[in-house]
Design an enzyme around this catalytic site. Structure first.
Site, PDB file in Angstrom:
ATOM      1  N   THR A   1       5.901  -3.576   8.543  1.00 17.06           N
ATOM      2  CA  THR A   1       6.249  -3.734   7.128  1.00 17.06           C
ATOM      3  C   THR A   1       5.851  -2.550   6.269  1.00 17.06           C
ATOM      4  OG1 THR A   1       5.996  -5.252   5.244  1.00 17.06           O
ATOM      5  CG2 THR A   1       4.051  -4.857   6.599  1.00 17.06           C
ATOM      6  N   LEU A   2       6.533  -2.464   5.123  1.00 17.69           N
ATOM      7  CA  LEU A   2       6.107  -1.633   3.996  1.00 17.69           C
ATOM      8  C   LEU A   2       5.574  -2.525   2.880  1.00 17.69           C
ATOM      9  CD1 LEU A   2       9.145   0.825   3.850  1.00 17.69           C
ATOM     10  CD2 LEU A   2       6.796   1.453   4.410  1.00 17.69           C
ATOM     11  N   ASN A   3       5.626  -3.820   3.074  1.00 18.39           N
ATOM     12  CA  ASN A   3       5.303  -4.900   2.141  1.00 18.39           C
ATOM     13  C   ASN A   3       6.544  -5.266   1.340  1.00 18.39           C
ATOM     14  OD1 ASN A   3       3.714  -6.944   1.174  1.00 18.39           O
ATOM     15  ND2 ASN A   3       2.852  -5.736  -0.488  1.00 18.39           N
TER      16      ASN A   3
ATOM     17  N   ARG B   1      -2.309  -2.322  11.205  1.00 18.58           N
ATOM     18  CA  ARG B   1      -2.220  -2.606   9.782  1.00 18.58           C
ATOM     19  C   ARG B   1      -2.762  -1.418   8.985  1.00 18.58           C
ATOM     20  NH1 ARG B   1       0.290  -5.272   5.765  1.00 18.58           N
ATOM     21  NH2 ARG B   1      -0.950  -6.801   4.644  1.00 18.58           N
TER      22      ARG B   1
ATOM     23  N   ASP C   1      -1.439  -6.531  -1.034  1.00 21.45           N
ATOM     24  CA  ASP C   1      -1.821  -7.625  -0.140  1.00 21.45           C
ATOM     25  C   ASP C   1      -3.311  -7.912  -0.170  1.00 21.45           C
ATOM     26  OD1 ASP C   1       0.566  -8.560   0.717  1.00 21.45           O
ATOM     27  OD2 ASP C   1       0.512  -7.667   2.701  1.00 21.45           O
TER      28      ASP C   1
ATOM     29  N   THR D   1       9.586  -7.255   5.094  1.00 18.51           N
ATOM     30  CA  THR D   1       8.988  -6.927   6.373  1.00 18.51           C
ATOM     31  C   THR D   1      10.111  -6.964   7.390  1.00 18.51           C
ATOM     32  OG1 THR D   1       6.958  -7.964   5.604  1.00 18.51           O
ATOM     33  CG2 THR D   1       7.163  -7.707   7.967  1.00 18.51           C
TER      34      THR D   1
ATOM     35  N   GLY E   1       9.322 -11.919   5.682  1.00 20.18           N
ATOM     36  CA  GLY E   1       9.428 -12.945   4.658  1.00 20.18           C
ATOM     37  C   GLY E   1       8.198 -13.129   3.791  1.00 20.18           C
TER      38      GLY E   1
END
Length: 602
Positions: A430-432, A131, A454, A412, A504
């Protein structure tokens, strides 16, 4: 050592169910009965028999020697080719991660991060947290104005929205520990795709056309991902157009030649840091040099005769998935039927309580005490269920995170890989948001993430997915932001059974939850479970969203009569990529028909 959550006893399960139901018995409408046709497809008996609760009738891909399911056909083919060349599941997963950075720039990445759950064929499991982290200069109130109000958009688009990327370090660590082929061999397919180009799908073209204005605004004097060299040109991308990314190819070549140092030091690190200076971002070369992914003990928890292996914090997904499954375990979902009113009611109420707990307790375990074991314990879950009522919906305004003694207070992508030996990888990365912060690193050719959103930018303020956060997920230098990503592997009777996950945003956890139960409780194939229409509740806002057709009229009427607020979506939920081990030992690859997702096996 793996963390295994103690199972419920049958007696305790029965006690929870009885206590929650009190003197009422579950009311299941007989009008909403479903039957299973000989082909294994579910239908509504009380309504038009041609109407099926599936997004499509896609059939799963089968194979005995290996399976890859990912968001893009080119990436899935890369993974399959690596397996055929003698690579193992980790080799294929690393190759897919880099290939997605080329062919699926909206979420595939080297400028973002993610989580990996890995199960060796012998049964031992691992999880890797790669992360992103907050930059060293980040502060708790960096997105607030002088009055303490959130400055809208700063955590979503532009340079200040980006955390320190973890994807490259994560892939290096995974390959170093478990890879079989050479590093050069697993990175080369992505280089080839970037150098030679690939034919875009309709969805690829539509996505890049949609962000053209942002590309021009956020990246002045750059032409990345534009069809022509003139930024103001109105020419749009079309299906079949060749997308060539020469600067990205050079970046990948540096990673191939130098491994971790090819990204976190040297030319790429310099280009990224210079890009941050240009846009007043915070990431420095020192931040990049200091970044390292972390091996963590995966969560392992029983559900009936299944063992759920999933991601611990800084993902909230694993804890949430186990909580939701344990909340519903006492109830006869199989007998009640798929998406019947009682089945849905129990699942909604489980989701409501889990998301409230997420907001209160979960964050980076390197910074805050995360009571994961307690949150999944039978005693705690029993207390959370005492206000459940069959007669009416629980009011989310009355639901807060539970009490634990001693505790101190949407874009994502996912892919699943199983090799011939039975090694399994579940990765969500993910890139968000779609295309992240929309910042493209000059000279390096890749998108940066907008993961800073996030964090809990301000306690009680929703992020871009509507999720509420609190102090546990507050911004701090070098802290990892909380995620909903839920890469998961299931065992049945001690043997590999399922590899599952999805993108999602806030809906990831509930989509995984439903997909798993569709197979275990409702007898669906893996592909049927992926095809099945889905719903989602996340505590706040207090409403249940659902895909068109997910609920029959009878279910909708029953839930509304009990006070549930239902909202039919015009779009879809989830982009599942899963693998199921069938009784004969073969693999069923299931990719989501809602997008370009593709399974490849042999």
């Amino acid at each position: 050592m793996n963390k295994r959550v103690a199972p419920y006893s049958l007696l305790l399960l029965f006690a929870v169910a009885v206590a929650s139901c009190k003197t009422q018995s579950p009311t299941v409408s007989t009008a909403d009965t479903r039957v299973k046709e000989s082909q294994g497809v579910y239908q509504y008996r009380d309504e038009d028999p041609t109407v099926k609760p599936f997004f499509s009738d896609r059939v799963g891909v089968t194979g005995r020697n290996g399976m890859v399911a990912s968001a893009h056909p080119e990436a899935s083919q890369v993974g399959l080719d690596i397996l055929k060349a003698g690579g193992n599941a980790v080799d294929a997963a690393v190759a897919v991660q880099f290939a997605l950075a080329v062919v699926y720039p909206g979420a595939g990445n080297i400028g973002g991060g993610g989580f990996m759950v890995y199960r060796e064929s012998a049964g031992k499991s691992y999880s890797l947290d790669y992360r992103e982290k907050a930059p060293g200069q980040a502060t708790q109130n960096m997105y607030l104005d002088s009055a303490g109000n959130v400055r809208q958009g700063l955590s979503i688009s532009g340079h200040l929205a980006s955390g320190v990327p973890g994807s490259v370090d994560g892939m290096v660590e995974a390959h170093k520990r478990f890879g079989k082929l050479s590093w050069a061999q697993v990175v080369q397919p992505a280089i080839d795709l970037a150098e030679k180009g690939f034919a875009m799908t309709e969805r690829d073209a539509t996505g890049l056309n949609r962000i053209k204005t942002d590309l021009n605004t956020i990246n002045p004097n750059k032409t990345y991902f534009l069809k022509t060299a003139v930024p103001t040109d109105t020419t749009t991308w079309h299906k079949g157009d060749l997308l060539i990314q020469r600067d990205l190819a050079k970046t990948l070549q540096r990673i191939q030649a130098r491994g971790r140092a090819g990204f976190y030091e040297g030319e790429t690190a310099r280009l990224l840091a210079e890009e941050m200076v240009r846009g007043k971002g915070l990431i420095t070369e020192e931040d990049l040099k200091n970044y390292h992914s972390v091996w963590r003990d995966p969560i392992q928890a029983t559900y009936k005769n299944y063992n759920v292996i999933t991601m611990p914090p800084t993902s909230s997904g694993g804890v949430a998935l186990v909580q939701m499954m344990r909340f519903t375990e006492p109830y006869p979902l199989r007998r009640w039927g798929w998406n019947r009113d009682s089945t849905v009611q129990v699942m909604i109420e489980a989701e409501r309580r889990v998301y409230a707990d997420r907001a209160k307790f979960l964050g980076d375990p390197d910074f805050v005490k995360v009571p994961a074991t307690q949150l999944m314990s039978p005693d705690y879950l029993r207390t959370r269920w005492t206000d459940f009522s069959w007669a009416k919906a629980t009011d989310s305004r009355s639901v807060r995170g539970g009490t634990i003694p001693g505790y101190e207070s949407l874009e994502t992508t996912h892919f699943s890989v199983v090799d011939k030996a039975g090694n399994a990888v579940s990765i969500t990365t993910t890139l968000n948001g779609g295309y992240g912060s929309r910042v493209v690193v000059g000279g390096a050719g890749f998108f940066m993430n907008n993961e800073m959103d996030d964090f809990s930018v301000k306690p009680g303020a929703p992020n871009m997915y509507g999720l509420i956060g609190n102090q546990a997920n507050a911004i701090a230098p070098n802290k990892r932001m909380l995620s909903s990503m839920t890469p998961t592997i299931l065992e049945k009777d001690g043997k590999l059974f399922m590899v599952v996950g999805t993108p999602g945003g806030s809906t990831i956890m509930t989509s995984v939850y439903q997909t798993v139960l569709n197979v275990i409780e409702h007898g669906m194939t893996m592909q049927q479970s992926v095809n099945a229409l889905k719903f989602h509740h996340q505590w706040l806002p207090d409403k249940t969203i659902f895909e068109n057709g997910a609920f029959s009229d009878a279910t909708i009427d029953a839930l509304k009569s009990r006070g549930y607020i239902l909202e039919k979506l015009s779009n879809t939920l989830g982009r599942m990529d899963c693998v199921l081990i069938r009784p004969d030992g073969s693999y069923e690859g299931a990719s989501d028909p809602r997008a370009d997702n593709t399974a490849r096996g042999y």
